[in-house]
Design a protein around this motif. Structure first.
Motif, PDB file in Angstrom:
ATOM      1  N   ILE A   1       0.835  -1.212   0.000  1.00  0.00           N
ATOM      2  CA  ILE A   1       0.000   0.000   0.000  1.00  0.00           C
ATOM      3  C   ILE A   1       0.868   1.261   0.000  1.00  0.00           C
ATOM      4  N   ALA A   2       2.129   1.146   0.443  1.00  0.00           N
ATOM      5  CA  ALA A   2       3.026   2.291   0.401  1.00  0.00           C
ATOM      6  C   ALA A   2       3.512   2.576  -1.008  1.00  0.00           C
ATOM      7  N   VAL A   3       3.761   1.527  -1.777  1.00  0.00           N
ATOM      8  CA  VAL A   3       4.356   1.681  -3.109  1.00  0.00           C
ATOM      9  C   VAL A   3       3.307   1.723  -4.210  1.00  0.00           C
ATOM     10  N   ASN A   4       2.222   0.995  -4.055  1.00  0.00           N
ATOM     11  CA  ASN A   4       1.264   0.793  -5.136  1.00  0.00           C
ATOM     12  C   ASN A   4       0.044   1.688  -4.949  1.00  0.00           C
ATOM     13  N   SER A   5      -0.027   2.742  -5.734  1.00  0.00           N
ATOM     14  CA  SER A   5      -1.140   3.688  -5.610  1.00  0.00           C
ATOM     15  C   SER A   5      -2.397   3.198  -6.299  1.00  0.00           C
ATOM     16  N   ASN A   6      -2.325   2.078  -7.052  1.00  0.00           N
ATOM     17  CA  ASN A   6      -3.525   1.524  -7.674  1.00  0.00           C
ATOM     18  C   ASN A   6      -4.423   0.817  -6.668  1.00  0.00           C
ATOM     19  N   ILE A   7      -3.884   0.480  -5.505  1.00  0.00           N
ATOM     20  CA  ILE A   7      -4.674  -0.251  -4.505  1.00  0.00           C
ATOM     21  C   ILE A   7      -5.736   0.676  -3.921  1.00  0.00           C
ATOM     22  N   CYS A   8      -6.996   0.262  -4.026  1.00  0.00           N
ATOM     23  CA  CYS A   8      -8.106   1.027  -3.470  1.00  0.00           C
ATOM     24  C   CYS A   8      -8.851   0.266  -2.376  1.00  0.00           C
ATOM     25  N   ALA A   9      -8.563  -1.017  -2.228  1.00  0.00           N
ATOM     26  CA  ALA A   9      -9.251  -1.815  -1.217  1.00  0.00           C
ATOM     27  C   ALA A   9      -8.323  -2.923  -0.755  1.00  0.00           C
ATOM     28  N   VAL A  10      -8.570  -3.394   0.480  1.00  0.00           N
ATOM     29  CA  VAL A  10      -7.752  -4.447   1.077  1.00  0.00           C
ATOM     30  C   VAL A  10      -8.681  -5.492   1.677  1.00  0.00           C
ATOM     31  N   ALA A  11      -8.420  -6.768   1.341  1.00  0.00           N
ATOM     32  CA  ALA A  11      -9.158  -7.887   1.934  1.00  0.00           C
ATOM     33  C   ALA A  11      -8.171  -8.693   2.770  1.00  0.00           C
ATOM     34  N   ILE A  12      -8.419  -8.785   4.074  1.00  0.00           N
ATOM     35  CA  ILE A  12      -7.498  -9.440   5.002  1.00  0.00           C
ATOM     36  C   ILE A  12      -8.122 -10.747   5.483  1.00  0.00           C
ATOM     37  N   PHE A  13      -7.410 -11.854   5.271  1.00  0.00           N
ATOM     38  CA  PHE A  13      -7.826 -13.164   5.763  1.00  0.00           C
ATOM     39  C   PHE A  13      -6.966 -13.524   6.976  1.00  0.00           C
ATOM     40  N   ASP A  14      -7.534 -14.198   7.934  1.00  0.00           N
ATOM     41  CA  ASP A  14      -6.787 -14.627   9.117  1.00  0.00           C
ATOM     42  C   ASP A  14      -5.679 -15.606   8.754  1.00  0.00           C
ATOM     43  N   GLY A  15      -4.609 -15.615   9.567  1.00  0.00           N
ATOM     44  CA  GLY A  15      -3.626 -16.670   9.475  1.00  0.00           C
ATOM     45  C   GLY A  15      -2.332 -16.318   8.765  1.00  0.00           C
ATOM     46  N   PHE A  16      -2.129 -15.083   8.345  1.00  0.00           N
ATOM     47  CA  PHE A  16      -0.913 -14.708   7.634  1.00  0.00           C
ATOM     48  C   PHE A  16       0.228 -14.449   8.627  1.00  0.00           C
ATOM     49  N   ASP A  17       1.443 -14.383   8.116  1.00  0.00           N
ATOM     50  CA  ASP A  17       2.639 -14.140   8.928  1.00  0.00           C
ATOM     51  C   ASP A  17       2.938 -12.653   9.037  1.00  0.00           C
ATOM     52  N   PHE A  18       3.874 -12.314   9.921  1.00  0.00           N
ATOM     53  CA  PHE A  18       4.286 -10.912  10.061  1.00  0.00           C
ATOM     54  C   PHE A  18       5.470 -10.574   9.155  1.00  0.00           C
ATOM     55  N   ALA A  19       6.501 -11.394   9.168  1.00  0.00           N
ATOM     56  CA  ALA A  19       7.770 -11.041   8.514  1.00  0.00           C
ATOM     57  C   ALA A  19       7.744 -11.327   7.022  1.00  0.00           C
ATOM     58  N   SER A  20       8.442 -10.453   6.277  1.00  0.00           N
ATOM     59  CA  SER A  20       8.591 -10.613   4.842  1.00  0.00           C
ATOM     60  C   SER A  20       9.773 -11.532   4.536  1.00  0.00           C
ATOM     61  N   HIS A  21       9.696 -12.179   3.390  1.00  0.00           N
ATOM     62  CA  HIS A  21      10.808 -13.004   2.919  1.00  0.00           C
ATOM     63  C   HIS A  21      11.526 -12.332   1.747  1.00  0.00           C
ATOM     64  N   GLN A  22      11.152 -11.086   1.459  1.00  0.00           N
ATOM     65  CA  GLN A  22      11.736 -10.383   0.328  1.00  0.00           C
ATOM     66  C   GLN A  22      12.983  -9.618   0.759  1.00  0.00           C
ATOM     67  N   PRO A  23      13.910  -9.385  -0.176  1.00  0.00           N
ATOM     68  CA  PRO A  23      15.146  -8.645   0.147  1.00  0.00           C
ATOM     69  C   PRO A  23      14.894  -7.149   0.219  1.00  0.00           C
ATOM     70  N   VAL A  24      14.417  -6.708   1.363  1.00  0.00           N
ATOM     71  CA  VAL A  24      14.136  -5.282   1.549  1.00  0.00           C
ATOM     72  C   VAL A  24      14.895  -4.795   2.780  1.00  0.00           C
ATOM     73  N   PRO A  25      16.155  -4.449   2.632  1.00  0.00           N
ATOM     74  CA  PRO A  25      17.025  -4.198   3.794  1.00  0.00           C
ATOM     75  C   PRO A  25      16.605  -3.042   4.678  1.00  0.00           C
ATOM     76  N   GLN A  26      15.877  -2.044   4.142  1.00  0.00           N
ATOM     77  CA  GLN A  26      15.514  -0.894   4.958  1.00  0.00           C
ATOM     78  C   GLN A  26      14.115  -1.003   5.549  1.00  0.00           C
ATOM     79  N   LEU A  27      13.437  -2.123   5.281  1.00  0.00           N
ATOM     80  CA  LEU A  27      12.058  -2.269   5.734  1.00  0.00           C
ATOM     81  C   LEU A  27      11.939  -2.196   7.250  1.00  0.00           C
TER      82      LEU A  27
END
Length: 898
Positions: free
Chosen positions: A176-202
């Protein structure tokens, strides 16, 4: 060509979002080199892998196309890779993927439908958006749910959307920070917190924004985090564990709807479309379009309505051809028959204003069609009465001074910090404001102080720490009213970094703090530390905390909607968050009646309605893009080897003294600075520089501000905002494109190239003359005059230190010629009276353009510093001063003179 796509920090979201198409073009460049054996496959993989980490935050090109590219690399299919990268990069640049479903296919126009819609026809007539789906990483189930979501879409739907799936908290926030096309969010239970992507400043970015894992309920935490960053998003929470319990949690207030996850997916689909439809609806504009198509006969006093007098004319039909038929079909002076009254709205205008209030985080909103000059006068008239004292920036817009005149208010002027070398003022230090309140309190006048009236942000981009100003002032007087003139800053609500510094953003944060029991504890601890009777010095040196039990939060924000959003000129909004609103509402209505026209422009009202719609649905991306372009302009000018010899953009370190930058933030371009540092500066510093406002020094090229502004406009068709003695102010906004940036940089390069050639042929005398010109503009600058004082005739308390002035009496006294006299600015009489008296008292508001602030107000004693400043002015436009007659002064009676 540089082909290595470098992502220094994921938190530099303006760059990542704004330069996305560039990164694809860079991948294409290295792919072409690969085809011609000038680059290795390892180079292609490295660039592709860096790009891939970011593209997972966008629905397009999607997993199918990304995997196809990866396969082409692995199987050494250079031409296929080249072709697909080229098609994707151009589709992103031209936004074709939003219109043509075939752009999502590996083989364009293949017979196989990708199930993006039930119809393979174009979607160009429907707005496109993306839905962020946050769900646990169980591939088959998620793929099934996504297929079910897609299967609900119909060609009759008003909008077309594409799901974007992530499986953890951190990636969701990045999306949602990078993608301005996002207008809605659907959240399902059970997801993780940490990312597995190489984003060193996250991790650092989330730490700065106080984002950390909460085991209590991760879905609710994610919803509140996303809503705080982008409050315009519709958030849906899908739960398979007693959704009614979640819906009753106070944190769920930011969620549009809680759904039982195993129910029919049609409910989620319809809810998503309905949420966007609510924001898309423009009650007044929609109604006006319908009205324009009705067969209406008009018998009211507006001949131009319906356009017959125009299109049937032999002499003015060109006006109709120029403006188009709809402009006239949509005109009416009627407030019945489906239309509404701006002065007494009960229908579609009322709903449009309610939508704007919600969008901007206010409790109430008023559309004003006479500009923010009128909005400021309306607020002052509504919240203050004659003889009330208002603490006001002496350098604010003239509408505030005239508001004091019209309302009989007594201004107590406070001074902004000066920037003498650039002939401009900054903003008013908080210490100065607190000292004014404490001085008035010492003289028994605090009960008469009604308003603190400040400009946020200033012409030149100085943004207050609005929350701190209000909290510390409320600690001294808990029922103060705040008027924040944000004529130039309305766009800031749509930037999560700038929003806390807006009046409404700060008021919302204070509101939440007041509801927190910890606020009382913090107040009582500070009171104990200060002691029973702290002296002024202790109060001035302390970050004061107000008593939450006594505070009455009363905040008004005026926006020139037309100055930073897609509204027609003179469109303005008054935004209100006032606990006493319903008590003051009759006064506010009366003030609106007093100052507003009874014939408001229909198209202007409609444009404010549409501007709200645009900002709610795409404002985040538009504002991010304007900030990115501003940073690019700064970089291009200050780092260009030729342009930087004669021009430079001032940074925060030159525009804001160090004592007001406790974070140590220097500038957006300083070595090692990123947006994590900017977040800290926005949170902590007393003043912050609006990144979209660019002060370009032109005096080093031998141009004064007015001269350079004219050169840009007359020769190069480039229009700029304002000028000072040695600078011009550029401002990026949601209207600018990268072509505009390129043109500006190209023109500056052309100017410095011609200047360099000219100087090389001038000889020593010519170079000496040029250097003298630069010295005159950059070094031999006049001191900026502070406000002197009101003459005792126009104040009540002659002996006091805190002296407010009766600007109204002085203003209207000047209307009688027998009360006035004139003294030439350069005359011996002027010098004699400065030295020997009697004092010269201004009869007018005197406002030179530039710098555009009053250097004199009615009733003010004219000082030697003011005369020196005026004598050095080389501008043609000085309101309130007639060069052929001199300074207009108020005559003093014999008892008023020494």
């Amino acid at each position: 060509m540089h082909t290595d796509v470098t992502y220094s920090n994921i938190d530099q979201i303006f760059t990542l979002s704004g330069l996305r198409s560039d990164h694809w073009r860079e991948l294409l460049a290295v792919a072409r080199k690969w085809s011609s054996e000038k680059a290795s496959v390892d180079q292609v993989k490295r660039v592709f892998d860096q790009l891939r980490a970011i593209e997972m935050l966008h629905a397009y090109p999607g997993a199918q196309l990304i995997e196809a590219l990866a396969a082409y690399i692995e199987t050494d299919q250079k031409e296929a890779f080249n072709a697909l990268v080229g098609r994707i990069s151009f589709s992103i640049l031209a936004r074709y993927y939003k219109e043509d479903p075939h752009e999502w296919e590996v083989l364009p126009h293949a017979e196989k439908d990708i199930d993006r819609n039930t119809s393979s026809t174009t979607t160009a007539d429907r707005p496109y958006f993306e839905v962020l789906v946050v769900a646990p990483d169980n591939g088959d189930l998620i793929n099934r749910n996504i297929r079910l979501m897609r299967s609900q879409r119909q060609k009759e739907d008003e909008f077309i959307y594409e799901p974007l799936v992530v499986n953890n908290f951190q990636d969701a926030f990045c999306a949602i920070a990078v993608n301005s096309n996002i207008c809605a969010v659907a959240i399902f239970d059970g997801f993780d917190f940490a990312s597995h992507q190489p984003v060193p400043q996250l991790e650092r970015m989330m730490s700065d924004l106080n984002i950390h894992e909460d085991d209590d309920h991760l879905a609710l935490q994610l919803a509140t985090t996303l809503s705080a960053h982008r409050p315009e998003l519709d958030i849906y929470l899908m739960s398979d564990q007693r959704p009614q319990n979640i819906a009753s949690d106070p944190r769920s207030i930011c969620i549009r709807r809680v759904l039982y996850a195993v129910e029919e997916p049609i409910e989620l689909h319809l809810a998503i479309l309905e949420g966007v439809r609510v924001r898309y609806e423009t009650p007044f504009f929609d109604n006006l379009k319908r009205y324009a198509q009705r067969p209406v006969s008009t018998f009211h006093a507006l001949p131009i309505a319906r356009g017959k007098s125009v299109f049937h004319s032999d002499w003015i039909r060109d006006m109709g051809q120029f403006y188009g038929r709809n402009l006239f079909l949509a005109e009416s002076s009627a407030t019945t028959g489906g239309l509404d009254s701006l002065l007494e709205p009960t229908g579609n205008i009322k709903r449009a204003q309610e939508k704007a209030a919600r969008a901007f985080g206010a409790d109430h909103c008023y559309f004003i069609t006479n500009g923010t000059s009128t909005s400021n006068k309306i607020v002052l008239m509504a919240v203050a009465q004659p003889s009330d004292i208002i603490i006001v920036d002496r350098n604010c817009h003239k509408s505030h001074h005239y508001g004091a005149v019209l309302g009989g208010l007594l201004p107590y002027y406070v001074e902004a910090f000066p920037m003498k070398e650039y002939s401009m003022y900054g903003a008013v230090p908080l210490r100065t404001i607190k000292q004014a309140l404490l001085s008035l309190k010492a003289e028994g006048k605090l009960d008469r102080v009604r308003v603190v009236d400040l400009t946020n942000c200033t012409f030149d981009g100085h943004v207050y720490n609005t929350r701190r100003v209000m909290e510390e002032c409320l600690a001294i007087k808990p029922d103060l009213v705040f008027l924040w003139d944000e004529a130039w800053f309305g766009f800031a609500h749509w930037s999560p970094f700038l929003r806390p510094r807006t009046a409404m953003g700060a008021a919302s944060n204070i509101e939440a703090w007041l509801d927190d029991p910890a606020s009382i504890t913090a107040y009582e601890q500070q009171q104990e530390a200060l002691g029973e009777q702290p002296n002024d010095e202790a109060l001035l040196n302390t970050r004061l905390i107000p008593d939450p039990r006594k505070v009455k939060l009363r905040v008004y924000q005026t926006n020139s909607t037309h100055k930073s959003m897609s509204a027609i000129r003179q469109g303005s909004m008054i935004l209100v968050k006032d606990v006493d609103f319903y008590g003051i509402e009759p006064q506010l209505h009366e003030a609106v009646f007093t100052h507003s026209t009874t014939s408001p422009n229909q198209q202007l009202i409609a444009s404010m309605d549409v501007a709200r719609r645009q900002m709610e649905l795409e404002g985040y991306g538009l504002v991010s893009n304007s900030i990115q372009m501003a940073l690019d302009i700064r970089n291009q000018i200050n780092k260009h080897p030729l342009i930087s010899k004669y021009f430079r953009v001032l940074g925060a370190d030159e525009m804001i003294p160090s004592e007001f930058r406790s974070s140590g933030f220097e500038d957006f371009l300083a070595q090692g600075i990123n947006w994590s540092d900017a977040v800290l500066a926005i949170r902590d510093d007393e003043f912050f520089l609006d990144p979209t406002r660019i002060t370009l020094i032109c005096g080093t090229a031998g141009f004064d501000g007015t001269q350079f502004k004219s050169l840009l406009a007359d020769k190069y068709e480039i229009q700029v905002n304002k000028t000072s003695r040695n600078s011009v102010l550029l401002q990026t906004n949601i209207n600018n494109t990268r072509s505009d940036v390129a043109q500006l940089v190209h023109v500056l390069l052309e100017i410095v190239t011609e200047l360099g050639k000219k100087l090389s042929h001038l000889g020593e005398d010519g170079k000496k003359s040029f250097n003298e010109r630069v010295y005159s503009l950059m070094s031999d600058v006049p001191d900026l005059p502070n406000f002197s004082y009101f003459h005792e005739t126009y104040r009540n308390d002659v002996a006091g230190v805190a002296v407010e002035g009766n600007i109204r009496d002085a203003f209207f006294k000047s209307w009688s010629p027998e009360n006035c006299e004139y003294v030439g600015l350069f005359s011996d009489e002027c010098d004699r009276r400065l030295q020997d008296g009697p004092p010269m008292v201004s009869a007018k508001l005197v406002i030179p353009y530039p710098p555009g602030f009053p250097i004199l107000v009615p009733g003010q004693v004219i000082s030697k510093e003011t005369i020196s400043f005026m004598r050095k002015l080389d501008v043609k436009e000085v309101h309130g001063y007639e060069a052929n007659r001199g300074l207009q002064l108020l005559k003093l009676s014999s008892s008023d003179t020494p």
